[in-house]
Scaffold this motif. Structure first.
Motif, short mmCIF file in Angstrom:
data_model
loop_
_atom_site.label_atom_id
_atom_site.label_comp_id
_atom_site.label_asym_id
_atom_site.label_seq_id
_atom_site.Cartn_x
_atom_site.Cartn_y
_atom_site.Cartn_z
N LEU A 1 42.85 0.06 19.34
CA LEU A 1 43.05 1.48 19.08
C LEU A 1 41.82 2.10 18.40
N GLY A 2 41.28 1.42 17.41
CA GLY A 2 40.12 1.94 16.67
C GLY A 2 40.53 2.74 15.46
N THR A 3 39.71 2.71 14.44
CA THR A 3 40.04 3.33 13.15
C THR A 3 40.06 4.86 13.18
N ASP A 4 39.42 5.47 14.16
CA ASP A 4 39.38 6.94 14.24
C ASP A 4 40.42 7.52 15.19
N ALA A 5 41.21 6.67 15.82
CA ALA A 5 42.19 7.13 16.81
C ALA A 5 43.37 7.82 16.13
N PRO A 6 43.95 8.82 16.81
CA PRO A 6 45.18 9.41 16.30
C PRO A 6 46.26 8.33 16.21
N GLY A 7 47.02 8.36 15.16
CA GLY A 7 48.08 7.38 14.98
C GLY A 7 47.65 6.10 14.29
N PHE A 8 46.35 5.91 14.09
CA PHE A 8 45.88 4.68 13.45
C PHE A 8 46.45 4.55 12.03
N ASP A 9 46.41 5.63 11.27
CA ASP A 9 46.84 5.57 9.86
C ASP A 9 48.29 5.12 9.72
#
Length: 188
Positions: free
Chosen positions: A91-99
């Motif tokens: 997904l990657g740390t900057d993707a929406p929903g990551f948090d």
């Protein structure tokens, strides 16, 4: 009095790593951009080698000295964590929903660490000779040196599978890490 690596037993080593994992979770949560991505990659690496070493060294000893129920629960939790960590990495740390996903993952990993600290480690300490616990710390360090640096959820959690598949995956992971780091420094 400071503890040397030779004096450190496997439980103390793993507890130190659990603290490092907690610190890296906080670092990822509180950072943004490139620093967040670097912290996440350090967390991925630490979790991957830590869990691989536990599967190769600690859980087999616990199965002998503790109970199958405790070890089986740890292995299920670790396998679930590998799958989610693989998804977060993709997904990657900057993707929406990551948090949101990262927060759920953090809660699950910290609950797993607490499970080990409250159930598996005390049984291991009570039922295992201190000299063996110190030797196990050396075995964990050796396993970490040849363990994959990323989760490989499809591989399975048995020690036999990790012994056969782990070193080739580790070599590939470490080559990818070196290339990623080279690109990062070359583009700076």
């Amino acid at each position: 009095m400071t503890t040397t690596q030779q004096d450190q037993d496997v439980i103390d080593l793993l507890l130190t790593q659990h603290r490092q994992i907690r610190d890296l979770f906080a670092e990822v949560r509180n950072a943004t951009g490139e620093p967040r991505q670097r912290a996440f990659h350090r967390l991925v690496r630490l979790l991957a080698v830590h869990e691989s070493a536990e599967e190769l060294v600690v859980h087999p000893a616990s199965r002998h000295d503790a109970t199958n129920t405790v070890v089986d629960a740890c292995l299920r939790e670790e396998n679930d964590a590998k799958r989610e960590l693989t998804n977060l990495y993709a997904l990657g740390t900057d993707a929406p929903g990551f948090d949101e996903r990262f927060a759920r993952f953090e809660r699950a990993v910290l609950a797993h660490a607490a499970h080990e600290e409250q159930q598996e480690f005390p049984m291991l300490r009570r039922r295992t000779d201190p000299a063996k616990l110190r030797r196990m710390a050396g075995a964990v360090r050796a396993a970490e040196a040849v363990s994959p640096t990323r989760p490989h959820a499809g591989v399975g959690e048995s020690a036999t599978t990790m012994m056969l598949a782990g070193p080739p995956m580790a070599l590939f992971d470490r080559m990818r890490d070196a290339i990623r780091d080279w690109h990062r420094t070359d583009n700076d």
